[in-house]
Design a protein around this motif. Structure first.
Motif, short mmCIF file in Angstrom:
data_model
loop_
_atom_site.label_atom_id
_atom_site.label_comp_id
_atom_site.label_asym_id
_atom_site.label_seq_id
_atom_site.Cartn_x
_atom_site.Cartn_y
_atom_site.Cartn_z
N ASP A 39 3.94 -8.14 -0.86
CA ASP A 39 3.69 -6.52 -0.91
C ASP A 39 2.75 -5.41 0.32
OD1 ASP A 39 3.77 -6.02 -3.79
OD2 ASP A 39 3.26 -8.43 -3.72
N HIS B 12 4.67 -2.83 1.59
CA HIS B 12 4.95 -2.08 1.10
C HIS B 12 4.64 -0.83 2.81
CE1 HIS B 12 4.89 -1.99 -2.96
NE2 HIS B 12 4.35 -2.73 -2.92
N ASP C 211 8.73 -6.87 -0.91
CA ASP C 211 8.03 -5.27 -1.19
C ASP C 211 7.06 -4.90 -0.36
OD1 ASP C 211 8.04 -4.48 -4.00
OD2 ASP C 211 6.32 -4.70 -4.47
N HIS D 150 10.06 -2.90 -4.83
CA HIS D 150 10.29 -1.36 -4.73
C HIS D 150 11.96 -2.33 -2.77
CE1 HIS D 150 6.63 0.59 -5.11
NE2 HIS D 150 6.62 -0.58 -5.89
N HIS E 71 8.69 -12.69 -6.80
CA HIS E 71 7.80 -11.89 -6.37
C HIS E 71 7.02 -11.67 -8.02
CE1 HIS E 71 6.20 -7.96 -5.20
NE2 HIS E 71 6.79 -7.15 -5.69
N HIS F 223 3.28 -8.88 -6.47
CA HIS F 223 3.24 -7.62 -7.82
C HIS F 223 2.26 -7.50 -8.26
CE1 HIS F 223 6.01 -6.03 -9.74
NE2 HIS F 223 6.37 -6.21 -10.97
N HIS G 252 -0.26 -7.63 -6.87
CA HIS G 252 -1.73 -6.75 -5.89
C HIS G 252 -2.95 -7.12 -5.93
CE1 HIS G 252 1.32 -2.83 -3.68
NE2 HIS G 252 2.21 -3.98 -4.54
#
Ligand code: ZN
Length: 240
Positions: free
Chosen positions: A8, A10, A36, A63, A115, A149, A151
């Motif tokens: 994650d 991002h 992600d 994502h 994930h 996933h 977070h």
């Protein structure tokens, strides 16, 4: 082996670089990426470059999947859809192909990476509570599984029943199963703005949660400069 399990990200390069530096300082020998890598943040290309350079196992996040295809984004929130459309435009065809070909789950020697959940990994269900963790445990043959996933770092332990715990460090007990959420590198949502990842020392069977400060102001400024929604920058400061 000392595994560094992170995900994650991002598109938050400042957070990712801080985590990679911390892993090096902590003597991590094997980084593992929970997906992600892109979405929301201003540096999807640079973050994916880093992850590819590590040449480590990487699994697919939702994502990553959306960034790799051209499907409609109507099921996304407005700000996530704006960010995803922009992210698709930044990535090269080769990078999108790399993301498209990632697997949903990965079996390591003695544990599993996924994930979201082992219960239909491509459906991206959230494991927020013991009930949702139970659904994933049903498909968990190994003692240990790492996820991201939500977070929100925490772990679930299944013995006679499934319990949820927050942690900074814990040891694996025989006969129990563990589902460990390592939190998010680039967009924590547990009220702590610092990047989150976990270290698993296979020899001592200890799992440590690391929280790593990073240059939030720069990550925020880049989001604004890229023309992405301001709320994506604001949320980084509060870890929400
Ligand atoms: Zn995510």
């Amino acid at each position: 082996m000392r595994y560094g399990i992170f995900g994650d990200i991002h598109g938050n390069l400042e957070a990712l670089e801080a985590v990679l530096f911390d892993m090096q300082e902590q003597g991590v020998t094997h980084p593992l990426c929970l997906g992600d890598v892109v979405g929301y943040g201003a540096d999807p290309v640079a973050c994916l470059d880093w992850v590819q350079q590590l040449n480590c196992p990487v699994i697919k996040g939702n994502h990553d999947e959306e960034a790799s295809n051209d499907k409609s984004l109507e099921h996304f929130s407005e700000r996530a859809a704006v960010a995803m459309k922009w992210t698709r435009e930044q990535l090269s065809p080769e990078q999108r192909k790399f993301l498209r070909e990632l697997r949903y789950r990965r079996q390591m020697d003695s544990f599993i990476l996924v994930h979201a959940s082992l219960d239909s990994p491509g459906q991206w269900g959230y494991v927020n509570n013991a009930l949702e963790a139970s659904a994933s445990f049903n498909y968990q043959t190994d003692q240990l599984c790492f996820i991201g996933h939500t977070h929100v770092p925490k772990f679930f332990i299944r013995n006679a029943e499934v319990k949820e715990e927050v942690f900074s460090q814990f040891s694996l007990e025989p006969k129990c199963k563990y589902l460990v959420n390592v939190g998010s590198v680039g967009q924590p949502r547990d009220g702590d703005w610092r990047a989150s990842y976990a270290i698993y020392d296979e020899e001592s069977r200890v799992i440590v949660l690391r929280r790593v400060p990073y240059d939030v102001a720069t990550a925020q400024a880049k989001i604004i400069t890229a023309g992405l929604p301001k709320s994506l920058a604001d949320r980084l400061a509060g870890g929400l």
